[in-house]
Design a protein around this motif. Structure first.
Motif, short mmCIF file in Angstrom:
data_model
loop_
_atom_site.label_atom_id
_atom_site.label_comp_id
_atom_site.label_asym_id
_atom_site.label_seq_id
_atom_site.Cartn_x
_atom_site.Cartn_y
_atom_site.Cartn_z
N THR A 10 0.78 -1.24 0.00
CA THR A 10 0.00 0.00 0.00
C THR A 10 0.81 1.29 0.00
OG1 THR A 10 -0.06 -0.09 2.39
CG2 THR A 10 -1.91 -1.08 1.22
N SER A 14 -3.33 7.20 2.75
CA SER A 14 -4.09 7.67 3.91
C SER A 14 -5.48 7.06 3.91
CB SER A 14 -4.21 9.19 3.85
OG SER A 14 -4.99 9.55 2.72
N LYS A 15 -6.24 7.34 4.96
CA LYS A 15 -7.62 6.85 5.05
C LYS A 15 -8.45 7.38 3.87
CE LYS A 15 -7.68 6.29 10.05
NZ LYS A 15 -8.16 6.83 11.33
N GLU A 18 -7.65 5.22 0.91
CA GLU A 18 -8.26 3.92 1.14
C GLU A 18 -9.74 3.97 0.76
OE1 GLU A 18 -5.56 2.81 5.08
OE2 GLU A 18 -7.69 3.19 5.31
N PRO A 36 -0.66 0.15 5.57
CA PRO A 36 -0.42 1.48 5.04
C PRO A 36 0.34 2.37 6.03
CG PRO A 36 -2.69 0.83 4.66
CD PRO A 36 -2.08 -0.19 5.57
N HIS A 37 1.25 3.15 5.50
CA HIS A 37 2.00 4.16 6.25
C HIS A 37 2.59 3.61 7.54
CE1 HIS A 37 2.40 8.56 7.64
NE2 HIS A 37 3.39 8.23 6.83
N SER A 43 -3.96 5.93 8.62
CA SER A 43 -4.41 4.93 7.66
C SER A 43 -5.00 3.73 8.40
CB SER A 43 -3.29 4.44 6.77
OG SER A 43 -2.12 5.14 6.88
N SER A 44 -5.28 2.67 7.63
CA SER A 44 -5.83 1.43 8.18
C SER A 44 -7.20 1.65 8.82
CB SER A 44 -4.86 0.79 9.19
OG SER A 44 -3.66 0.41 8.56
#
Length: 80
Positions: A10, A14-15, A18, A36-37, A43-44
């Motif tokens: 990924t 960022s969110k 996503e 992610p990140h 994120s996530s």
């Protein structure tokens, strides 16, 4: 990906990114996810985790790094 396994790399999304990937209808489901990140709380999102539904999550981070990744909240979301 192969017939039995897939890996989602990924980067530092960022969110918001996503969410765009989910809304665009991409098949994100993967058996292995590089979080992610680095496991940052930026994120996530729960929605992303549910869309990917990984069996294994890898948090790429420095041992005792200054940013203290992965975030405890992110680890908790993945464990759920």
């Amino acid at each position: 990906s192969s017939a039995n396994h897939s890996v989602l790399l990924t980067g530092d999304i960022s969110k918001a990114r996503e969410s765009k990937l989910i809304k665009q209808g991409h098949d994100l489901q993967s058996t292995v996810l590089l979080s992610p990140h680095h496991g940052s709380d930026s994120s996530s999102s729960v929605e992303f985790i549910e869309a990917v539904n990984p069996t294994l999550v890898i948090h790429s981070s420095a041992y005792q790094g200054q940013w203290q990744f992965p975030s405890k909240a992110v680890v908790k979301r993945y464990n759920k």
